[in-house]
Design an enzyme around this catalytic site. Sequence first.
Site, PDB file in Angstrom:
ATOM      1  N   ASP A   6      23.977  26.810  13.224  1.00 18.23           N
ATOM      2  CA  ASP A   6      24.472  27.705  12.181  1.00 18.23           C
ATOM      3  C   ASP A   6      25.987  27.615  12.127  1.00 18.23           C
ATOM      4  O   ASP A   6      26.633  27.186  13.081  1.00 18.23           O
ATOM      5  CB  ASP A   6      24.047  29.142  12.503  1.00 18.23           C
ATOM      6  CG  ASP A   6      24.388  30.082  11.359  1.00 18.23           C
ATOM      7  OD1 ASP A   6      23.978  29.793  10.228  1.00 18.23           O
ATOM      8  OD2 ASP A   6      25.078  31.079  11.592  1.00 18.23           O
ATOM      9  N   SER A   7      26.548  28.054  10.991  1.00 19.40           N
ATOM     10  CA  SER A   7      28.004  28.060  10.886  1.00 19.40           C
ATOM     11  C   SER A   7      28.620  29.134  11.793  1.00 19.40           C
ATOM     12  O   SER A   7      29.774  29.017  12.189  1.00 19.40           O
ATOM     13  CB  SER A   7      28.423  28.315   9.440  1.00 19.40           C
ATOM     14  OG  SER A   7      27.979  29.584   9.023  1.00 19.40           O
ATOM     15  N   TYR A  38      31.699  28.547   6.518  1.00 18.48           N
ATOM     16  CA  TYR A  38      31.518  27.252   5.864  1.00 18.48           C
ATOM     17  C   TYR A  38      31.388  27.394   4.345  1.00 18.48           C
ATOM     18  O   TYR A  38      31.559  26.429   3.614  1.00 18.48           O
ATOM     19  CB  TYR A  38      30.220  26.587   6.341  1.00 18.48           C
ATOM     20  CG  TYR A  38      30.222  25.954   7.711  1.00 18.48           C
ATOM     21  CD1 TYR A  38      31.254  26.155   8.629  1.00 18.48           C
ATOM     22  CD2 TYR A  38      29.165  25.131   8.084  1.00 18.48           C
ATOM     23  CE1 TYR A  38      31.206  25.563   9.890  1.00 18.48           C
ATOM     24  CE2 TYR A  38      29.121  24.527   9.336  1.00 18.48           C
ATOM     25  CZ  TYR A  38      30.138  24.756  10.228  1.00 18.48           C
ATOM     26  OH  TYR A  38      30.083  24.155  11.462  1.00 18.48           O
ATOM     27  N   GLY A  39      31.017  28.599   3.911  1.00 15.22           N
ATOM     28  CA  GLY A  39      30.579  28.801   2.527  1.00 15.22           C
ATOM     29  C   GLY A  39      31.574  28.408   1.448  1.00 15.22           C
ATOM     30  O   GLY A  39      31.186  28.113   0.328  1.00 15.22           O
ATOM     31  N   CYS A  69      21.401  27.881   8.700  1.00 15.75           N
ATOM     32  CA  CYS A  69      22.400  28.192   7.672  1.00 15.75           C
ATOM     33  C   CYS A  69      21.999  27.585   6.320  1.00 15.75           C
ATOM     34  O   CYS A  69      21.743  26.381   6.231  1.00 15.75           O
ATOM     35  CB  CYS A  69      23.720  27.597   8.145  1.00 15.75           C
ATOM     36  SG  CYS A  69      25.081  27.814   7.030  1.00 15.75           S
ATOM     37  N   ASN A  70      21.953  28.425   5.307  1.00 13.88           N
ATOM     38  CA  ASN A  70      21.620  27.917   3.965  1.00 13.88           C
ATOM     39  C   ASN A  70      22.690  26.967   3.458  1.00 13.88           C
ATOM     40  O   ASN A  70      22.397  25.999   2.759  1.00 13.88           O
ATOM     41  CB  ASN A  70      21.515  29.079   2.975  1.00 13.88           C
ATOM     42  CG  ASN A  70      20.201  29.817   3.090  1.00 13.88           C
ATOM     43  OD1 ASN A  70      19.336  29.671   2.259  1.00 13.88           O
ATOM     44  ND2 ASN A  70      20.046  30.592   4.142  1.00 13.88           N
ATOM     45  N   THR A  71      23.935  27.234   3.813  1.00 14.75           N
ATOM     46  CA  THR A  71      25.045  26.396   3.347  1.00 14.75           C
ATOM     47  C   THR A  71      24.903  24.985   3.930  1.00 14.75           C
ATOM     48  O   THR A  71      25.020  23.992   3.212  1.00 14.75           O
ATOM     49  CB  THR A  71      26.392  27.044   3.756  1.00 14.75           C
ATOM     50  OG1 THR A  71      26.401  28.384   3.266  1.00 14.75           O
ATOM     51  CG2 THR A  71      27.566  26.290   3.233  1.00 14.75           C
ATOM     52  N   GLU A 148      30.300  40.480   8.772  1.00 15.33           N
ATOM     53  CA  GLU A 148      30.980  40.153  10.038  1.00 15.33           C
ATOM     54  C   GLU A 148      31.850  41.313  10.512  1.00 15.33           C
ATOM     55  O   GLU A 148      32.037  41.507  11.700  1.00 15.33           O
ATOM     56  CB  GLU A 148      31.839  38.897   9.872  1.00 15.33           C
ATOM     57  CG  GLU A 148      31.037  37.704   9.391  1.00 15.33           C
ATOM     58  CD  GLU A 148      30.801  36.650  10.454  1.00 15.33           C
ATOM     59  OE1 GLU A 148      31.763  36.307  11.135  1.00 15.33           O
ATOM     60  OE2 GLU A 148      29.656  36.176  10.577  1.00 15.33           O
ATOM     61  N   CYS A 180      21.353  33.295   2.105  1.00 17.99           N
ATOM     62  CA  CYS A 180      22.403  33.160   3.131  1.00 17.99           C
ATOM     63  C   CYS A 180      21.927  34.017   4.282  1.00 17.99           C
ATOM     64  O   CYS A 180      21.425  35.130   4.068  1.00 17.99           O
ATOM     65  CB  CYS A 180      23.740  33.681   2.603  1.00 17.99           C
ATOM     66  SG  CYS A 180      24.997  33.889   3.899  1.00 17.99           S
ATOM     67  N   HIS A 182      23.257  35.805   6.423  1.00 12.94           N
ATOM     68  CA  HIS A 182      23.880  37.113   6.693  1.00 12.94           C
ATOM     69  C   HIS A 182      23.228  38.232   5.873  1.00 12.94           C
ATOM     70  O   HIS A 182      23.318  39.394   6.230  1.00 12.94           O
ATOM     71  CB  HIS A 182      25.367  37.094   6.318  1.00 12.94           C
ATOM     72  CG  HIS A 182      26.246  36.416   7.310  1.00 12.94           C
ATOM     73  ND1 HIS A 182      26.239  35.069   7.505  1.00 12.94           N
ATOM     74  CD2 HIS A 182      27.182  36.917   8.150  1.00 12.94           C
ATOM     75  CE1 HIS A 182      27.131  34.759   8.426  1.00 12.94           C
ATOM     76  NE2 HIS A 182      27.719  35.859   8.835  1.00 12.94           N
TER      77      HIS A 182
END
Length: 264
Positions: A6-7, A38-39, A69-71, A148, A180, A182
Amino acid sequence: MIGILDSGTGGLTVVRALMEALPRVQMVYLGDTARAPYGGKSPETIKAYALQNAAFLVGKGVRALVIACNTVSSCAAGDLASRFDLPVFEAVSPGAGQALEVSRKLRIGVMGTRATVESGIYPRKIQALNPEAKVFCAACPLLVPLVEEGWLNRPETNRIVKKYLHPLKVRQIDTLILGCNHYPVLKKTIQRKIGMRVKLVDSARALAVRLKALVAGNPEYITDAEYSGNRETCRIYLTDTAARFRKTAGLIMGKDISVRRADI
Ligand code: DGL
């Protein structure tokens, strides 16, 4: 043993879902907190980071890679699958498939980072499965920093969620993909703002369901002998272990967790 990359810390929503679905499977998680988010980065940078992160996990002896991570899934899944000789699972396809299963009107919204939305991956995957589907995407770049910071129930966060969802709401979507990792943390706020009739698809859970099916057919993914006697189901590595990352990690996992530092 499964490697999860993951990022940053958001992928721990995937770890939680996987622990529920696959309590006996040993996992190693790597969150690239030193270089996240990363997004807003270019696909080239995201690919380069993803390859380094995956190499770290492969070096730990994992038998399969899960891109939480989707990104990263949007920009680098193909590169990881062709570089490493092991199964690679990305986060986009399970959510896309599940959205089509639950949507009645085939009007599907997607929330994601800029990189995910700009990659166009969700509309591509969904329309490849069902060309009739209409897909509407919204980039929501402020939501990752808000999570975050732990700003989950603040009026500011509620207003920003509402603003991001407005263009999807006017399109009368009946299904919304949390694209995403999060966003599951903001699920209640998102559900309230988009309306209780819209079905939310949590891509973390959708991924866990898919992996559960894989493990059922491949018992070698079950806890390796090397870990027998080790009570930790998931070893968590972060590339930066600053207190705020440990705090967010604990917040997402719902408990205090021990975190190791990874040098990539
Ligand atoms: N984990 C990323 C995702 O699921 C978002 C966080 C980032 O921008 O690094 O898309």
